[in-house]
Design a protein around this motif. Structure first.
Motif, PDB file in Angstrom:
ATOM      1  N   GLY A  24       0.948  -1.203   0.096  1.00 27.69           N
ATOM      2  CA  GLY A  24      -0.123  -0.157   0.027  1.00 27.69           C
ATOM      3  C   GLY A  24       0.651   1.266   0.060  1.00 27.69           C
ATOM      4  N   MET A  25       2.068   1.025  -0.062  1.00 24.18           N
ATOM      5  CA  MET A  25       2.929   2.437  -0.015  1.00 24.18           C
ATOM      6  C   MET A  25       3.828   2.219  -1.186  1.00 24.18           C
ATOM      7  SD  MET A  25       3.852   3.266   3.977  1.00 24.18           S
ATOM      8  CE  MET A  25       4.485   5.030   3.551  1.00 24.18           C
ATOM      9  N   LEU A  26       4.237   3.540  -1.867  1.00 25.75           N
ATOM     10  CA  LEU A  26       5.142   3.600  -3.006  1.00 25.75           C
ATOM     11  C   LEU A  26       6.735   3.198  -2.609  1.00 25.75           C
ATOM     12  CD1 LEU A  26       3.733   6.910  -4.629  1.00 25.75           C
ATOM     13  CD2 LEU A  26       3.287   4.472  -5.284  1.00 25.75           C
ATOM     14  N   ASP A  27       7.177   2.670  -3.521  1.00 25.10           N
ATOM     15  CA  ASP A  27       8.858   2.116  -3.408  1.00 25.10           C
ATOM     16  C   ASP A  27       9.486   3.490  -3.355  1.00 25.10           C
ATOM     17  OD1 ASP A  27       8.581  -0.471  -2.714  1.00 25.10           O
ATOM     18  OD2 ASP A  27       8.635  -0.936  -4.923  1.00 25.10           O
ATOM     19  N   VAL A  28      10.830   3.595  -2.673  1.00 28.42           N
ATOM     20  CA  VAL A  28      11.723   4.595  -2.975  1.00 28.42           C
ATOM     21  C   VAL A  28      13.034   4.119  -3.632  1.00 28.42           C
ATOM     22  CG1 VAL A  28      13.320   6.243  -1.630  1.00 28.42           C
ATOM     23  CG2 VAL A  28      10.870   5.685  -0.711  1.00 28.42           C
ATOM     24  N   PRO A  29      13.240   4.637  -4.761  1.00 28.19           N
ATOM     25  CA  PRO A  29      14.502   4.217  -5.497  1.00 28.19           C
ATOM     26  C   PRO A  29      15.635   4.107  -4.811  1.00 28.19           C
ATOM     27  CG  PRO A  29      13.778   6.269  -6.480  1.00 28.19           C
ATOM     28  CD  PRO A  29      12.699   5.773  -5.487  1.00 28.19           C
ATOM     29  N   ASP A  30      16.652   3.281  -4.865  1.00 26.38           N
ATOM     30  CA  ASP A  30      17.902   3.286  -4.247  1.00 26.38           C
ATOM     31  C   ASP A  30      18.716   4.345  -5.041  1.00 26.38           C
ATOM     32  OD1 ASP A  30      19.670   2.533  -2.573  1.00 26.38           O
ATOM     33  OD2 ASP A  30      20.537   0.908  -3.744  1.00 26.38           O
ATOM     34  N   GLY A  31      19.536   5.192  -4.155  1.00 27.00           N
ATOM     35  CA  GLY A  31      20.708   5.923  -4.619  1.00 27.00           C
ATOM     36  C   GLY A  31      19.931   7.442  -5.050  1.00 27.00           C
ATOM     37  N   LYS A  32      18.825   7.738  -4.373  1.00 27.98           N
ATOM     38  CA  LYS A  32      17.978   8.883  -4.545  1.00 27.98           C
ATOM     39  C   LYS A  32      19.009  10.416  -4.384  1.00 27.98           C
ATOM     40  CE  LYS A  32      13.269  10.902  -4.367  1.00 27.98           C
ATOM     41  NZ  LYS A  32      12.162  10.488  -4.131  1.00 27.98           N
ATOM     42  N   ALA A  33      19.910  10.177  -3.124  1.00 27.60           N
ATOM     43  CA  ALA A  33      20.656  11.436  -3.012  1.00 27.60           C
ATOM     44  C   ALA A  33      21.506  11.687  -4.100  1.00 27.60           C
ATOM     45  CB  ALA A  33      21.177  11.070  -1.614  1.00 27.60           C
ATOM     46  N   GLY A  34      22.191  10.753  -4.592  1.00 25.26           N
ATOM     47  CA  GLY A  34      22.990  10.776  -5.797  1.00 25.26           C
ATOM     48  C   GLY A  34      22.396  11.492  -6.879  1.00 25.26           C
ATOM     49  N   SER A  35      21.178  10.874  -7.355  1.00 22.52           N
ATOM     50  CA  SER A  35      20.685  11.513  -8.621  1.00 22.52           C
ATOM     51  C   SER A  35      20.218  12.927  -8.186  1.00 22.52           C
ATOM     52  CB  SER A  35      19.174  10.654  -8.770  1.00 22.52           C
ATOM     53  OG  SER A  35      18.334  10.630  -7.798  1.00 22.52           O
ATOM     54  N   VAL A  36      19.866  13.271  -6.816  1.00 23.28           N
ATOM     55  CA  VAL A  36      19.527  14.701  -6.501  1.00 23.28           C
ATOM     56  C   VAL A  36      20.831  15.402  -6.909  1.00 23.28           C
ATOM     57  CG1 VAL A  36      18.944  16.111  -4.882  1.00 23.28           C
ATOM     58  CG2 VAL A  36      17.524  14.141  -5.342  1.00 23.28           C
ATOM     59  N   GLU A  37      21.797  15.099  -6.346  1.00 20.36           N
ATOM     60  CA  GLU A  37      22.856  15.675  -6.428  1.00 20.36           C
ATOM     61  C   GLU A  37      23.372  16.280  -7.896  1.00 20.36           C
ATOM     62  OE1 GLU A  37      27.629  15.441  -5.143  1.00 20.36           O
ATOM     63  OE2 GLU A  37      26.058  14.841  -3.888  1.00 20.36           O
ATOM     64  N   ALA A  38      23.411  15.025  -8.790  1.00 18.21           N
ATOM     65  CA  ALA A  38      23.541  15.245 -10.000  1.00 18.21           C
ATOM     66  C   ALA A  38      22.739  16.080 -10.809  1.00 18.21           C
ATOM     67  CB  ALA A  38      23.404  13.663 -10.840  1.00 18.21           C
ATOM     68  N   SER A  39      21.415  16.190 -10.460  1.00 16.93           N
ATOM     69  CA  SER A  39      20.575  16.926 -10.957  1.00 16.93           C
ATOM     70  C   SER A  39      20.747  18.625 -10.769  1.00 16.93           C
ATOM     71  CB  SER A  39      19.126  16.883 -10.506  1.00 16.93           C
ATOM     72  OG  SER A  39      18.707  17.050  -9.321  1.00 16.93           O
ATOM     73  N   LEU A  40      21.488  18.900  -9.744  1.00  9.54           N
ATOM     74  CA  LEU A  40      21.905  20.180  -9.075  1.00  9.54           C
ATOM     75  C   LEU A  40      23.112  20.483  -9.785  1.00  9.54           C
ATOM     76  CD1 LEU A  40      20.524  19.742  -5.366  1.00  9.54           C
ATOM     77  CD2 LEU A  40      19.228  20.945  -7.469  1.00  9.54           C
ATOM     78  N   ALA A  41      23.882  20.015 -10.091  1.00  9.43           N
ATOM     79  CA  ALA A  41      25.301  20.088 -10.484  1.00  9.43           C
ATOM     80  C   ALA A  41      25.734  21.304 -11.056  1.00  9.43           C
ATOM     81  CB  ALA A  41      26.123  18.907 -11.120  1.00  9.43           C
ATOM     82  N   GLU A  42      24.819  21.671 -11.920  1.00  9.78           N
ATOM     83  CA  GLU A  42      24.890  22.776 -12.969  1.00  9.78           C
ATOM     84  C   GLU A  42      24.830  24.143 -12.291  1.00  9.78           C
ATOM     85  OE1 GLU A  42      22.845  25.184 -16.838  1.00  9.78           O
ATOM     86  OE2 GLU A  42      22.265  23.048 -16.479  1.00  9.78           O
ATOM     87  N   TRP A  43      24.093  24.157 -11.002  1.00  8.39           N
ATOM     88  CA  TRP A  43      23.950  25.578 -10.296  1.00  8.39           C
ATOM     89  C   TRP A  43      24.465  25.531  -8.686  1.00  8.39           C
ATOM     90  CZ3 TRP A  43      20.077  22.734 -12.784  1.00  8.39           C
ATOM     91  CH2 TRP A  43      19.566  23.095 -13.991  1.00  8.39           C
ATOM     92  N   PHE A  44      24.544  24.205  -8.469  1.00 11.86           N
ATOM     93  CA  PHE A  44      25.044  23.954  -6.925  1.00 11.86           C
ATOM     94  C   PHE A  44      26.182  23.551  -6.606  1.00 11.86           C
ATOM     95  CE2 PHE A  44      20.340  24.945  -7.182  1.00 11.86           C
ATOM     96  CZ  PHE A  44      20.062  26.092  -6.284  1.00 11.86           C
ATOM     97  N   LEU A  45      26.753  23.769  -5.495  1.00 12.54           N
ATOM     98  CA  LEU A  45      28.016  23.091  -5.135  1.00 12.54           C
ATOM     99  C   LEU A  45      27.316  22.212  -3.948  1.00 12.54           C
ATOM    100  CD1 LEU A  45      30.776  25.595  -5.078  1.00 12.54           C
ATOM    101  CD2 LEU A  45      30.458  23.619  -6.633  1.00 12.54           C
ATOM    102  N   PRO A  46      27.676  20.825  -3.712  1.00 12.70           N
ATOM    103  CA  PRO A  46      27.310  20.264  -2.317  1.00 12.70           C
ATOM    104  C   PRO A  46      28.087  20.694  -1.229  1.00 12.70           C
ATOM    105  CG  PRO A  46      28.553  18.774  -3.859  1.00 12.70           C
ATOM    106  CD  PRO A  46      28.327  19.906  -4.727  1.00 12.70           C
ATOM    107  N   THR A  47      27.663  20.930  -0.011  1.00 17.69           N
ATOM    108  CA  THR A  47      28.372  21.388   1.045  1.00 17.69           C
ATOM    109  C   THR A  47      28.312  20.526   2.179  1.00 17.69           C
ATOM    110  OG1 THR A  47      26.527  22.795   1.704  1.00 17.69           O
ATOM    111  CG2 THR A  47      28.352  23.899   0.154  1.00 17.69           C
ATOM    112  N   ALA A  48      27.217  19.698   2.299  1.00 20.55           N
ATOM    113  CA  ALA A  48      27.198  18.769   3.812  1.00 20.55           C
ATOM    114  C   ALA A  48      26.084  17.962   3.211  1.00 20.55           C
ATOM    115  CB  ALA A  48      26.552  19.751   4.677  1.00 20.55           C
ATOM    116  N   ALA A  49      26.215  16.938   3.943  1.00 21.87           N
ATOM    117  CA  ALA A  49      25.144  15.657   3.894  1.00 21.87           C
ATOM    118  C   ALA A  49      25.122  14.970   5.186  1.00 21.87           C
ATOM    119  CB  ALA A  49      25.591  14.595   2.683  1.00 21.87           C
TER     120      ALA A  49
END
Length: 258
Positions: free
Chosen positions: A175-200
């Motif tokens: 009854g609940m949707l699955d969460v894809p593995d490695g979501k944090a990595g895909s988020v970071e990749a989608s932001l790379a053009e504009w943002f620098l990762p600073t903490a996690a």
């Protein structure tokens, strides 16, 4: 009243927010029932460690203006603004943005330091360039280009995303949707053009579970759009062999605008 250079005018309603959805928009936000479940769960303190981690990611930059995209009930934004005020002695202002008018109405209620905006994050945001010191996104969709546009240079973007094991025990029941593995990595990749990762920070703990809390967790998020809620389904959940606890597992990611 708000206005733009093209001559359009929009009234702020008596509840303290303005609706700026694109014309003929058919997108649907969270329902009042979903927000009720979320409000009850958050009020219990069940997700307090997540909010604490979000505050730790944003507060050191001492933002004066915070856009909370996908604000829901505003619980995370309220805690952040209160923490900034306590640390600096100066009151920051928040803009609570969500697709759901019912959500924005709750986010601005009783908070003179919060303005409300009903908007679709997937469309151009009706927010001026470089006016936000921080943008927060908790369990909500993202628009990297628009977040970059509204953030000042050096501003902070903080995002909370679930890991694959988040609420895994409940997902196993169904009854609940699955969460894809490695979501944090895909988020970071989608932001790379504009943002620098600073903490996690990985926030992980066991949350005591009972039928009421299980119902809240199932009914407060995206899964609720796919589950038919009825007395029969609630009884089935109550009768399930629920585990004693459920795993909360999320990544709190911080980025700086280039």
């Amino acid at each position: 009243m708000l206005g733009c250079a093209s001559g359009h005018r929009f009234d702020v309603n008596r509840r303290g927010y303005v609706t700026l959805l694109p014309p003929r928009s058919r997108v649907v936000g969270d329902s009042a029932a979903m927000l009720d479940e979320r409000e009850a769960l958050l009020a219990s303190g069940a997700y307090a460690p997540i909010r604490d981690a979000l505050i730790a990611a944003v507060r050191p930059s001492r933002p004066r203006t915070v856009l909370d995209s996908g604000t829901g009930t505003g619980w995370y934004l309220h805690g952040l603004l209160d923490a900034i005020s306590a640390a600096s002695g100066q009151q920051a202002r928040g803009l609570a943005s969500d697709l759901s008018p019912a959500a924005v109405a709750r986010a601005v209620r009783g908070r003179p330091d919060v303005d409300g905006l009903v908007a679709d994050v997937h469309a151009p945001l009706p927010v001026r360039d470089a006016v936000a010191d921080a943008v927060t996104v908790v369990f909500a969709p993202r628009n990297p280009a628009e977040f970059a546009r509204v953030l000042r240079s050096g501003g902070v973007l903080a995002i909370v995303v679930p890991r694959a094991d988040h609420l895994a025990e409940l997902r196993a029941i169904g009854g609940m949707l699955d969460v894809p593995d490695g979501k944090a990595g895909s988020v970071e990749a989608s932001l790379a053009e504009w943002f620098l990762p600073t903490a996690a920070q990985h926030v992980r703990y066991e949350l005591p579970l009972n039928p009421e809390r299980a119902r809240q967790l199932q009914g407060m998020g995206p899964s609720a759009h796919h589950v038919v809620r009825s007395p029969e389904s609630a009884a089935q959940l109550a009768a399930s062999d629920l585990p004693a606890s459920v795993t909360v597992s999320v990544d709190v990611l911080a980025f700086t605008r280039r």
